[in-house]
Scaffold this active site. Structure first.
Site, mmCIF file in Angstrom:
data_model
loop_
_atom_site.group_PDB
_atom_site.id
_atom_site.type_symbol
_atom_site.label_atom_id
_atom_site.label_comp_id
_atom_site.label_asym_id
_atom_site.label_seq_id
_atom_site.Cartn_x
_atom_site.Cartn_y
_atom_site.Cartn_z
ATOM 1 N N TYR A 144 -12.105 -53.941 -8.188
ATOM 2 C CA TYR A 144 -12.191 -53.428 -9.564
ATOM 3 C C TYR A 144 -12.953 -52.135 -9.960
ATOM 4 O O TYR A 144 -14.328 -52.362 -9.487
ATOM 5 C CB TYR A 144 -12.458 -54.792 -10.525
ATOM 6 C CG TYR A 144 -12.351 -54.078 -12.075
ATOM 7 C CD1 TYR A 144 -13.486 -54.340 -12.737
ATOM 8 C CD2 TYR A 144 -10.947 -53.954 -12.518
ATOM 9 C CE1 TYR A 144 -13.483 -54.028 -14.263
ATOM 10 C CE2 TYR A 144 -10.823 -53.546 -13.982
ATOM 11 C CZ TYR A 144 -12.106 -53.480 -14.730
ATOM 12 O OH TYR A 144 -12.011 -53.284 -16.190
ATOM 13 N N ASP A 239 -18.697 -47.586 -4.942
ATOM 14 C CA ASP A 239 -18.851 -48.332 -6.348
ATOM 15 C C ASP A 239 -19.755 -49.323 -6.421
ATOM 16 O O ASP A 239 -19.553 -50.239 -6.251
ATOM 17 C CB ASP A 239 -17.280 -48.701 -6.835
ATOM 18 C CG ASP A 239 -17.393 -49.314 -8.234
ATOM 19 O OD1 ASP A 239 -16.304 -49.673 -8.899
ATOM 20 O OD2 ASP A 239 -18.485 -49.065 -8.813
ATOM 21 N N LYS A 267 -24.405 -51.084 -15.265
ATOM 22 C CA LYS A 267 -24.990 -52.637 -15.295
ATOM 23 C C LYS A 267 -26.596 -52.449 -15.319
ATOM 24 O O LYS A 267 -27.122 -52.193 -16.377
ATOM 25 C CB LYS A 267 -24.085 -53.458 -14.334
ATOM 26 C CG LYS A 267 -22.858 -53.734 -14.608
ATOM 27 C CD LYS A 267 -22.164 -54.667 -13.746
ATOM 28 C CE LYS A 267 -20.721 -54.668 -13.784
ATOM 29 N NZ LYS A 267 -20.243 -55.561 -14.696
HETATM 30 P P1 KE4 Z 1 -17.445 -50.984 -17.234
HETATM 31 O O1 KE4 Z 1 -16.628 -50.001 -17.583
HETATM 32 O O2 KE4 Z 1 -17.043 -52.337 -17.525
HETATM 33 O O3 KE4 Z 1 -19.100 -50.710 -17.738
HETATM 34 O O4 KE4 Z 1 -17.607 -50.949 -15.531
HETATM 35 C C1 KE4 Z 1 -16.397 -50.821 -14.898
HETATM 36 C C2 KE4 Z 1 -16.750 -51.536 -13.469
HETATM 37 C C3 KE4 Z 1 -16.797 -50.773 -12.235
HETATM 38 N N1 KE4 Z 1 -16.976 -51.026 -11.180
HETATM 39 C C4 KE4 Z 1 -17.150 -52.215 -11.151
HETATM 40 C C5 KE4 Z 1 -17.340 -52.662 -9.502
HETATM 41 C C6 KE4 Z 1 -17.275 -53.152 -11.961
HETATM 42 O O5 KE4 Z 1 -17.466 -54.643 -11.783
HETATM 43 C C7 KE4 Z 1 -17.091 -52.742 -13.049
HETATM 44 C C8 KE4 Z 1 -17.030 -53.907 -14.395
HETATM 45 N N2 KE4 Z 1 -17.303 -55.155 -14.127
HETATM 46 C C9 KE4 Z 1 -16.743 -56.419 -14.761
HETATM 47 C C10 KE4 Z 1 -17.039 -57.791 -14.299
HETATM 48 N N3 KE4 Z 1 -16.387 -57.943 -13.120
HETATM 49 C C11 KE4 Z 1 -16.921 -56.003 -16.304
HETATM 50 C C12 KE4 Z 1 -16.868 -57.367 -17.235
HETATM 51 C C13 KE4 Z 1 -15.734 -56.942 -18.149
HETATM 52 O O6 KE4 Z 1 -14.748 -56.307 -17.980
HETATM 53 O O7 KE4 Z 1 -15.920 -57.357 -19.515
#
Ligand code: KE4
Length: 432
Positions: A144, A239, A267
């Site tokens: 993801y 990533d 994060k």
């Molecule tokens: P954000 O756009 O949510 O800040 O980041 C996207 C993203 C990109 N790459 C990785 C490896 C990620 O895990 C994420 C976002 N992670 C999720 C939880 N697995 C965020 C939680 C959510 O979607 O509310």
């Protein structure tokens, strides 16, 4: 457990916010029940609207490696806010955080900040496409990278065929340029490059995959991706939105000794405020506007409050020589204890762990890709999740997520957690 205030807060939210939440996973759809509304946190603890306390293993989905409301981070945000929240001009804080990122992440010479991980990954693949003048990207099933259209793609009928949209609103035209391959299978990547010579701009991978639960690379896998991308002229994108500053100062690339061409971050980098970033060699990053032709922008990118929170977080980490070792020991203590308890109760399980990231799958395992992860008993996970909530432990409200520890967690917190797990499984066994 009485969560009346959370229930009424959710009903109120649903009248004005889609699904009552601003990110779907918060809605508890994977585990059932009404989501818990939190009103505060301190260290490893969350407090909900109904006065319950929880030991938190979600930590805002990873950012809070120092725990909730760390004094240095709070102080930095307050001080910055007193000087104004945003100027739309360059500020020194952005440069200071960029200098820290470049000094900590081995492959980064230049960086660009964004306000989310999604913006970082979307921008990184656009840069890779502009730099290589190629259009296809490779991602991995179970990976993801945020909700950018190019990533919301399911594997096509055959692994080497074009992807299929896995969300309405994503066009077939977009899906055509994303190939989805199995994780931990270097031969599949080699075959994709052979089937699409000169077409693949980038391979984007979570070096430690945290979005199908936690799935780790087999020995040599990341090195194989590195070699294949170099051989076929594609950019390797790590990533590290989750793993950056989480598993080591320099993230997974430091632990594994494999250098990508581009890295995406988020994060921990923002210490709980909205920050994403992408970076790489000066040569590649020079293709980004305004130096180069690849456009990328953001009103609040490099926001002073977010930079202050990020600086306080990374400086605290940089000054704590033993933090990662302590996190490793504490996370191992938790995972070993859970293994003993699940084994005692005869629960089929396997636990993957790296640094302060962990995940228990309710399947005998091993879990090394999405297919094996999907064998996990998600119905049991839901029951376990709610039993732990009732025992004051806040786990991810979905099996296919990763658990996190913080520098604020103690061995006492681990003991309480293990005791809660043991009692939860006894109750579940009695209910069977
Ligand atoms: P954000 O756009 O949510 O800040 O980041 C996207 C993203 C990109 N790459 C990785 C490896 C990620 O895990 C994420 C976002 N992670 C999720 C939880 N697995 C965020 C939680 C959510 O979607 O509310």
């Amino acid at each position: 457990m009485n969560i009346e205030r959370s229930i009424s807060a959710f009903a109120r939210a649903r009248r004005v916010i889609s699904g009552g939440v601003n990110s779907p996973v918060r809605a508890f759809r994977a585990v059932g029940g009404s989501p818990i509304f939190m009103k505060g946190g301190a260290g490893p603890i969350l407090y909900d609207l109904d006065g319950h306390e929880y030991i938190d293993y979600v930590l805002s989905w990873g950012p809070l490696i120092l725990g909730h409301a760390h004094p240095e981070v709070v102080r930095a945000i307050v001080r910055a806010a007193q000087r104004g929240s945003s100027f739309g001009t360059p500020t020194q804080a952005e440069t200071e955080l960029a200098e820290l990122v470049c000094s900590m992440v081995p492959s980064i010479e230049r960086v660009r900040f964004t306000s989310s991980g999604t913006e970082a990954t979307m921008s990184a693949i656009r840069l890779a496409r502009g730099y290589t003048k190629r259009e296809k990207i490779v991602k991995f099933a179970g990976g993801y990278h945020g909700h950018g259209d190019s990533f919301l793609i399911a594997a096509g009928s055959g692994a080497l065929t074009n992807g299929e949209p896995n969300s309405p609103g994503v066009t077939h035209g977009t899906a055509r340029d994303t190939l989805v391959l199995p994780y931990n299978d270097p031969a599949a990547v080699g075959a994709a490059f052979e089937a699409h010579p000169e077409e693949i701009a980038a391979v984007i991978v979570e070096p430690y995959a945290g979005n199908m639960g936690l799935v780790l690379p087999r020995d040599g896998y990341l090195q194989a991706l590195r070699e294949l991308c170099s051989r076929y002229g594609a950019l390797l994108i790590f990533d590290e939105v989750i793993t950056g500053f989480r598993v080591a100062r320099g993230g997974a690339q430091e632990r594994e000794g494999v250098l990508p061409d581009l890295t995406t971050l988020g994060k921990v980098l923002g210490g709980g405020l909205p920050v994403g970033a992408f970076g790489g060699s000066a040569e590649v990053m020079l293709h980004l506007s305004p130096d180069g032709p690849v456009y990328q922008a953001g009103t609040l990118s490099g926001n002073p409050l977010a930079m202050a929170a990020g600086l306080a977080t990374l400086r605290t980490i940089a000054n704590d020589a033993t933090m990662y070792d302590r996190l490793e020991v504490l996370t191992k203590l938790l995972c070993d204890g859970l293994h003993e308890i699940f084994s005692k109760h005869g629960i089929p399980h396997c636990t993957n762990r790296v640094g302060s990231m962990m995940c228990t799958f309710f399947t005998a395992g091993p879990v090394s890709d999405l297919e094996s992860a999907m064998k996990s008993d998600t119905a049991f996970y839901a029951k376990y999740f709610h039993a732990m909530i009732d025992s004051g432990i806040y786990l991810a409200p979905a099996q296919f997520e990763t658990g996190f520890l913080s520098a604020a967690h103690s061995t006492h917190d681990i003991e309480l957690t293990l005791d809660a797990a043991d009692r939860s499984l006894e109750r579940l066994a009695a209910d069977r």
